[in-house]
Design an enzyme around this catalytic site. Structure first.
Site, mmCIF file in Angstrom:
data_model
loop_
_atom_site.group_PDB
_atom_site.id
_atom_site.type_symbol
_atom_site.label_atom_id
_atom_site.label_comp_id
_atom_site.label_asym_id
_atom_site.label_seq_id
_atom_site.Cartn_x
_atom_site.Cartn_y
_atom_site.Cartn_z
ATOM 1 N N PHE A 20 90.699 14.295 14.186
ATOM 2 C CA PHE A 20 91.876 14.329 13.298
ATOM 3 C C PHE A 20 92.565 12.968 13.352
ATOM 4 C CE2 PHE A 20 95.465 14.416 16.293
ATOM 5 C CZ PHE A 20 94.788 14.629 17.477
ATOM 6 N N GLY A 21 93.665 12.865 12.618
ATOM 7 C CA GLY A 21 94.486 11.639 12.654
ATOM 8 C C GLY A 21 93.677 10.396 12.340
ATOM 9 N N TYR A 22 93.786 9.380 13.201
ATOM 10 C CA TYR A 22 93.144 8.082 12.983
ATOM 11 C C TYR A 22 91.698 8.032 13.497
ATOM 12 C CZ TYR A 22 97.945 6.489 12.129
ATOM 13 O OH TYR A 22 99.222 6.333 11.638
ATOM 14 N N HIS A 38 92.577 9.641 25.636
ATOM 15 C CA HIS A 38 93.920 9.359 26.140
ATOM 16 C C HIS A 38 94.615 10.653 26.574
ATOM 17 C CE1 HIS A 38 94.681 10.519 21.915
ATOM 18 N NE2 HIS A 38 93.554 9.888 21.732
ATOM 19 N N ARG A 39 94.523 11.702 25.727
ATOM 20 C CA ARG A 39 95.197 12.968 26.040
ATOM 21 C C ARG A 39 94.546 13.619 27.271
ATOM 22 N NH1 ARG A 39 96.687 13.996 21.415
ATOM 23 N NH2 ARG A 39 94.562 14.234 20.699
ATOM 24 N N LYS A 71 95.584 22.009 19.898
ATOM 25 C CA LYS A 71 95.847 21.194 21.092
ATOM 26 C C LYS A 71 95.958 22.078 22.326
ATOM 27 C CE LYS A 71 98.947 17.532 19.842
ATOM 28 N NZ LYS A 71 100.225 16.959 20.218
ATOM 29 N N ASP A 110 103.462 13.233 23.798
ATOM 30 C CA ASP A 110 103.647 12.445 22.583
ATOM 31 C C ASP A 110 102.605 11.334 22.610
ATOM 32 O OD1 ASP A 110 104.950 12.211 20.126
ATOM 33 O OD2 ASP A 110 106.168 10.542 20.843
ATOM 34 N N THR A 111 101.965 11.126 21.466
ATOM 35 C CA THR A 111 100.862 10.170 21.392
ATOM 36 C C THR A 111 101.111 9.156 20.294
ATOM 37 O OG1 THR A 111 99.251 11.776 22.197
ATOM 38 C CG2 THR A 111 98.370 9.961 20.912
#
Ligand code: IMP
Length: 197
Positions: free
Chosen positions: A148-150, A176-177, A12, A68-69
């Protein structure tokens, strides 16, 4: 200028440095040799961003930011939201989280969802919040092997591919980030530009 990112995630940190360009250099807590874990005990994304930024500011005494996401799914009243990382339970994998999400959405036709990133910046003892969102929908199966993630389940608005089927550059141009980071960059450039003129 130098900014501390209240995280140990080097991927990140690299991604954020790419988005911010030369004007701001970001260092993670790991880069500073600080290995303390900051617990995420807040009940909302802004609360978590704020408590992580405050903890990092207390430890380092420097200008810091934290993020935070969460993934918010309309038909699930905003779940998994703040517990996105541990939706299927503490220590469970991204795969387990996605399988749970598919289960919860079985039989539901409204697949609308969004990713939200909240950033809290603490500079000169002042706190500033920035938010970025990415709208889209949850697919019926996992597709793609990037990200990664979803990502393998999330189809951004205006596309038929999942985030896991986009290149890193394509994802960074809509994420979003990236949007929240861009807002922070504009704020810092304006603030520092006005104090230097
Ligand atoms: P964090 O606050 O960035 O650590 O994100 C919390 C959780 O949200 C992660 O563990 C992922 O499950 C999910 N998440 C955050 N950002 C993304 C993304 O860009 N794509 C897919 N999942 C994400």
């Amino acid at each position: 200028m130098k900014l501390i990112f209240a995280s140990h995630n080097q991927n990140k940190t690299r991604e954020i440095n790419q988005i911010l360009g030369n004007f701001i250099q970001v260092y993670s807590l790991t880069d500073l040799g600080i290995h303390e874990e900051i617990p995420e005990t807040g009940s909302t994304l802004p609360e978590n961003a704020l408590l992580k930024a405050q903890a990092a500011a207390d430890i380092t005494g420097l200008s810091v930011f934290a993020d935070d996401t969460g993934l918010e799914v309309e038909a699930l009243n905003g779940a998994p939201g703040v517990i996105s990382a541990r939706y299927a339970g503490p220590g469970k994998s991204a795969l387990a989280n996605m399988e749970k999400l598919l289960d919860e959405l079985q039989g539901k036709s409204n697949r609308n969802a969004r990713f939200v990133t909240c950033i809290c910046l603490i500079i000169n003892n002042e706190k500033h919040l920035f938010e970025g969102e990415l709208k889209g929908r949850i697919g019926y199966e996992m597709r793609g092997d990037k990200g990664f993630g979803y990502d393998p389940l999330f189809i951004p608005e205006g596309d038929e591919r999942t985030l896991a089927e986009l290149s890193a550059d394509e994802k960074n141009s809509i994420s979003h980030r990236a949007k929240a980071i861009e807002k922070m960059r504009l704020f810092l450039e304006t603030k520092l530009g006005s104090t230097q003129s």
